[in-house]
Design an enzyme around this catalytic site. Structure first.
Site, mmCIF file in Angstrom:
data_model
loop_
_atom_site.group_PDB
_atom_site.id
_atom_site.type_symbol
_atom_site.label_atom_id
_atom_site.label_comp_id
_atom_site.label_asym_id
_atom_site.label_seq_id
_atom_site.Cartn_x
_atom_site.Cartn_y
_atom_site.Cartn_z
ATOM 1 N N ALA A 229 -3.923 -0.914 3.364
ATOM 2 C CA ALA A 229 -4.962 -1.790 3.905
ATOM 3 C C ALA A 229 -6.348 -1.261 3.541
ATOM 4 O O ALA A 229 -7.291 -2.024 3.335
ATOM 5 C CB ALA A 229 -4.824 -1.895 5.413
ATOM 6 N N TYR B 48 -7.028 0.527 0.797
ATOM 7 C CA TYR B 48 -7.214 0.227 -0.623
ATOM 8 C C TYR B 48 -7.626 -1.234 -0.787
ATOM 9 O O TYR B 48 -8.577 -1.561 -1.493
ATOM 10 C CB TYR B 48 -5.911 0.503 -1.390
ATOM 11 C CG TYR B 48 -6.017 0.221 -2.867
ATOM 12 C CD1 TYR B 48 -6.430 1.208 -3.756
ATOM 13 C CD2 TYR B 48 -5.723 -1.044 -3.378
ATOM 14 C CE1 TYR B 48 -6.546 0.947 -5.113
ATOM 15 C CE2 TYR B 48 -5.839 -1.316 -4.730
ATOM 16 C CZ TYR B 48 -6.246 -0.323 -5.597
ATOM 17 O OH TYR B 48 -6.369 -0.587 -6.935
ATOM 18 N N ASP B 49 -6.910 -2.108 -0.094
ATOM 19 C CA ASP B 49 -7.223 -3.544 -0.176
ATOM 20 C C ASP B 49 -8.668 -3.818 0.216
ATOM 21 O O ASP B 49 -9.340 -4.645 -0.370
ATOM 22 C CB ASP B 49 -6.320 -4.343 0.778
ATOM 23 C CG ASP B 49 -4.914 -4.508 0.209
ATOM 24 O OD1 ASP B 49 -4.740 -4.288 -1.004
ATOM 25 O OD2 ASP B 49 -4.009 -4.835 0.990
ATOM 26 N N LEU C 250 -0.802 -10.252 -7.656
ATOM 27 C CA LEU C 250 -1.057 -11.418 -6.809
ATOM 28 C C LEU C 250 -2.362 -11.263 -6.055
ATOM 29 O O LEU C 250 -2.717 -10.159 -5.639
ATOM 30 C CB LEU C 250 0.066 -11.559 -5.774
ATOM 31 C CG LEU C 250 1.425 -11.994 -6.289
ATOM 32 C CD1 LEU C 250 2.454 -11.901 -5.170
ATOM 33 C CD2 LEU C 250 1.359 -13.419 -6.818
ATOM 34 N N GLU D 74 8.599 -16.322 0.415
ATOM 35 C CA GLU D 74 9.565 -15.239 0.192
ATOM 36 C C GLU D 74 9.072 -13.958 0.855
ATOM 37 O O GLU D 74 7.897 -13.630 0.748
ATOM 38 C CB GLU D 74 9.696 -14.963 -1.321
ATOM 39 C CG GLU D 74 9.961 -16.208 -2.127
ATOM 40 C CD GLU D 74 10.114 -15.931 -3.631
ATOM 41 O OE1 GLU D 74 9.980 -14.764 -4.043
ATOM 42 O OE2 GLU D 74 10.375 -16.901 -4.354
ATOM 43 N N LYS E 31 7.866 -10.429 1.135
ATOM 44 C CA LYS E 31 7.293 -9.568 0.097
ATOM 45 C C LYS E 31 7.885 -8.172 0.284
ATOM 46 O O LYS E 31 7.514 -7.439 1.202
ATOM 47 C CB LYS E 31 5.771 -9.538 0.206
ATOM 48 C CG LYS E 31 5.111 -8.760 -0.916
ATOM 49 C CD LYS E 31 3.595 -8.966 -0.881
ATOM 50 C CE LYS E 31 2.920 -8.289 -2.050
ATOM 51 N NZ LYS E 31 3.063 -6.839 -2.034
ATOM 52 N N CYS F 121 1.226 26.716 32.135
ATOM 53 C CA CYS F 121 1.463 27.782 33.105
ATOM 54 C C CYS F 121 1.519 29.172 32.473
ATOM 55 O O CYS F 121 1.567 30.176 33.192
ATOM 56 C CB CYS F 121 2.745 27.522 33.884
ATOM 57 S SG CYS F 121 4.227 27.685 32.887
ATOM 58 N N CYS G 61 9.476 24.214 28.754
ATOM 59 C CA CYS G 61 8.959 25.234 29.649
ATOM 60 C C CYS G 61 9.992 25.314 30.767
ATOM 61 O O CYS G 61 10.262 24.317 31.435
ATOM 62 C CB CYS G 61 7.607 24.819 30.223
ATOM 63 S SG CYS G 61 7.093 25.905 31.561
#
Ligand code: IVH
Length: 715
Positions: free
Chosen positions: A56, A58-59, A105, A139, A141, A453, A468
């Site tokens: 995202a 990069y886009d 695309l 379709e 992706k 503690c 613990c």
């Protein structure tokens, strides 16, 4: 500056810049900077299979450059990343020139962008074909890597990666190992009846030469197994299935590829010789099926763009139910003549577009690792992050699971990390971006003592979690008090997290029985406590003494003893004392109780401070015996968290035996059946899951792994 720093700076710059208002003087340098960064990122992504940022991000950079070029066409340079189709091929493989380029695309990020694209396509077709509503094909992706497979006289002769779209790499030997890829086409004489039915009589001709395009991918389940194996062997796990697929294909040794379990979906054609090409995308897919190629079963022909938008929304919701990653929907104009009339711009066709699902991943800085101590004493590392927006939510904390997870992935403080947030699951750190390291990062180690503690911490053989084990640990006490007072347990109104913290930090409560020794004077000294509040709290605590045994048992916070297991135990043991004395074999004989749970109970009562707590609770007047009106487990199950839901189990789960999983589901009100239908709520799949898993995928039934099941069961 490093590429990582440049990228970060460019993303920050976009935060502060309005691209619609920027002047040409400022646009020039920004475009040059974006182009530089995108070139570098493209190299990491395509050539090295080692992305430096989330898709995202990069886009976003890519679109910013496109926007600048659109506003100031003078800035559009022929060598800009926006002109190119993909990455450069690796040197290690023979190069092959694609007879027709593999285009990329354009993207749409919301419904309006899809509508705008469709409108443009309609206008483009209006003159030649009239103003009809062209049909579409939607379709999934697939998030893998594109392959072009060439068949001559029905035999596979070449498999090539996309490379930069014009020149790819010859991976024929590797592709031959992918079990979905037919080595010979299913030609008419060898076709099954089903395949033959997909052909019209005139189509039953073997193409002399044919290029099939599609996506190679690694199923999620295979990816997880691969990463586990890599981690166990001291190797570096892959960040996601796509990288794993690319890395598996680009192995010098095809035998390694063979072992990785790649799969393939065909989605289109390159050049075809010696036979007529189908007249539409949906016929192409049928034809490919008939030739023996796997074609995704969720592809749908749509009458208009609104239908496509519904499909996109549906799959955005359902994507997790698939055993392969999809990152969006590819939308194509169905008719071939329409496609041809529309043609392509730059490197993308006008007749297709990728709808991208909202981002679920981002990269950000891991500023520190904190530790959280739960009520059972489990110590969980928590990533503290430089705040980053993912799909509209700001994330500043994420889970790191456990110490092994951090070690296996070599996650260091100061690293740039990939963070994933999917659905309602807690955000998690996927792994570091090693290429972004500066050398300033520091390795992390689980400390030897509890952060709350200071007592030593430990983990048992074969367990991922550190615990613990100190009964006096304040962090555990806080969580335990909170749990003890919660609704399904002792239901003490007015005792939530904040009050639990106050009581423990003021030293008033060290053990659960201390709750029943609280005095008005001590409480009045606490911040924010006035008489009324003190009175209410003490009344709530006093009332809890009469709660049913199963509520007390659940409230004690014994590992694996959730509300429904507690009800089951109470059905068989009428007092807490009887339960405490039960040997593990007796416990296991209780229907619905497995060995793990039995061990949890025995260990808990075996611990002297726990026995002291139980005795003190009894002495202080807390009910420790079954009440006549306590509902039996069957009734409790009816109100259980899984009431009315049907499950199907398939494959081997990592720790739960099938009988135990079945019993636990039943105890929580669910039902386990043998076959998957649309009425099945969940399929729980382990390793070597069979056809039930594929049926679940086909029907869109959600699939859980063991961890998912345990989360549902609330243990
Ligand atoms: S069609 C001209 N269909 O998405 C049409 N691509 O940029 C070109 N992809 O890496 C691609 N699933 O490999 C098409 N059903 C699908 C696809 C698909 C995944 C990939 C493709 C390429 C990227 C498109």
């Amino acid at each position: 500056m490093s590429l990582a720093a440049d990228t970060e700076a460019a993303l920050r710059c976009l935060d502060e810049t309005n691209l619609e208002e920027i002047g040409e003087a400022a646009a020039g340098p920004l475009a040059a900077r974006l182009a530089d960064v995108l070139r570098g990122l493209g190299h990491h992504y395509y050539a090295l299979d080692d992305p430096l940022v989330a898709d995202a991000e990069y886009d976003r950079l890519f679109r910013a450059l496109q926007a600048l070029e659109a506003r100031f066409p003078g800035l559009a340079r022929p060598d800009a990343p926006t002109r190119r189709v993909g990455g450069e091929p690796l040197d290690a493989f023979r190069k092959v020139r694609h007879p027709e380029p593999l285009l990329s695309l354009g993207n749409a990020f919301d419904a309006d962008e899809l509508r705008a694209w469709y409108e443009r396509a309609r206008r483009g077709l209006a003159e030649a074909f009239g103003d009809a509503e062209p049909a579409l094909v939607a379709e999934p992706k697939i998030d893998g890597l594109a392959l072009a497979l060439t068949y001559a006289d029905g035999r596979l002769v070449l498999g090539a990666t996309r490379g930069n779209g014009r020149v790819g790499e010859d991976v024929t030997a590797h592709v031959r190992t992918v079990r979905d890829v037919p080595l010979r086409l299913a030609l008419p004489s060898q076709q099954t009846a089903e395949q033959a039915s997909l052909f019209g009589a005139e189509d039953a001709v073997a193409p002399a030469r044919l290029e099939v395009r599609g996506e190679a991918y690694l199923p999620k389940s295979t990816f997880e197994r691969l990463n586990e194996a890599l981690a166990a062997g001291g190797g570096k796990p892959f960040a996601n299935p796509r990288n794993a697929a690319a890395g598996s294909l680009r192995q010098l040794d095809p035998q390694v590829t063979a072992a990785r379990g790649l799969r393939f979906f065909a989605y289109g054609l390159g050049p075809v010789e010696g036979t007529e090409e189908p007249a539409s995308q949906h016929e192409t897919l049928d034809w490919l099926r008939g030739l023996g190629f796997p074609v995704n079963e969720h592809i749908r022909r749509c009458e208009g763009i609104e239908d496509v938008i519904r499909y996109c929304n549906e799959w955005n919701e359902r994507r997790d139910a698939l055993d392969y990653e999809i990152d969006g929907v590819v939308v194509k104009i169905d008719r071939r003549d329409f496609q041809q009339a529309l043609g392509a711009v730059a490197n993308a066709p006008r007749w297709a577009i990728a709808f991208k699902f909202p981002a679920r991943e981002a990269t950000t800085r891991l500023t520190d690792i904190a530790l959280n101590v739960g009520r059972t004493g489990a110590i969980k590392p928590l990533a503290l992050l430089a705040p980053v927006g993912i799909g509209g939510v700001t994330v500043s904390k994420a889970t790191l699971h456990n110490a092994d997870y951090i070690r296996d992935r070599d996650i260091r403080i100061g690293d740039r990390v990939v963070v994933k947030r999917a659905g309602d699951v807690i955000p998690q750190v996927v792994g570091p971006v090693e290429a972004a390291r500066t050398g300033e990062e520091t390795a992390w180690q689980m400390p030897a003592t509890c952060p709350a503690c200071g007592e030593p911490i430990a983990r048992s053989e074969g367990e991922a979690e550190f615990y613990c084990i100190s009964a006096a640990c304040p962090a555990q006490t806080i969580r335990l008090v909170e749990h003890y007072a919660s609704r399904g347990a002792m239901d003490i109104v007015g005792l939530g997290e904040k009050v639990a913290v106050q009581l423990v930090e003021a030293g008033l409560v060290h053990r659960l029985d201390d709750l029943y020794r609280l005095t008005p004077e001590a409480l009045l000294a606490l911040d924010g406590f006035k008489e009324k509040k003190v009175e209410n709290l003490l009344a709530g605590i006093a009332a809890s003494k009469a709660r049913p045994l199963r509520a007390l048992l659940f409230g004690l916070g014994i590992r694996f003893v959730g509300a429904t297991v507690a009800a089951l135990l109470v059905e068989h043991y009428a007092t807490l004392g009887a339960l405490a004395a039960a040997p593990p074999e007796d416990l296991e004989a209780v229907h619905g109780i497995g060995p793990e749970t039995a061990r949890g109970v025995v260990e808990w009562f075996g611990h002297a401070p726990n026995r002291a707590t139980v005795e003190a609770l009894g002495a202080l007047g807390v009910n420790t015996a079954r009440l006549p009106e306590e509902p039996v487990a069957a009734e409790a199950a009816r109100e259980g968290p899984l009431a009315g839901r049907t499950f199907v189990l398939t494959g081997t789960l990592p720790s739960l035996a099938r009988a135990e999983a079945t019993a636990r589901i039943a105890a929580a009100g669910g039902r386990v059946t043998g076959s998957v239908s649309t009425k099945t709520a969940y399929v729980v799949a382990g390793t070597s899951a069979g056809s039930k898993l594929s049926t679940a995928e086909r029907l869109g039934v959600p699939v859980l792994d063991e961890a998912g099941l345990l989360a549902l069961l609330g243990s």
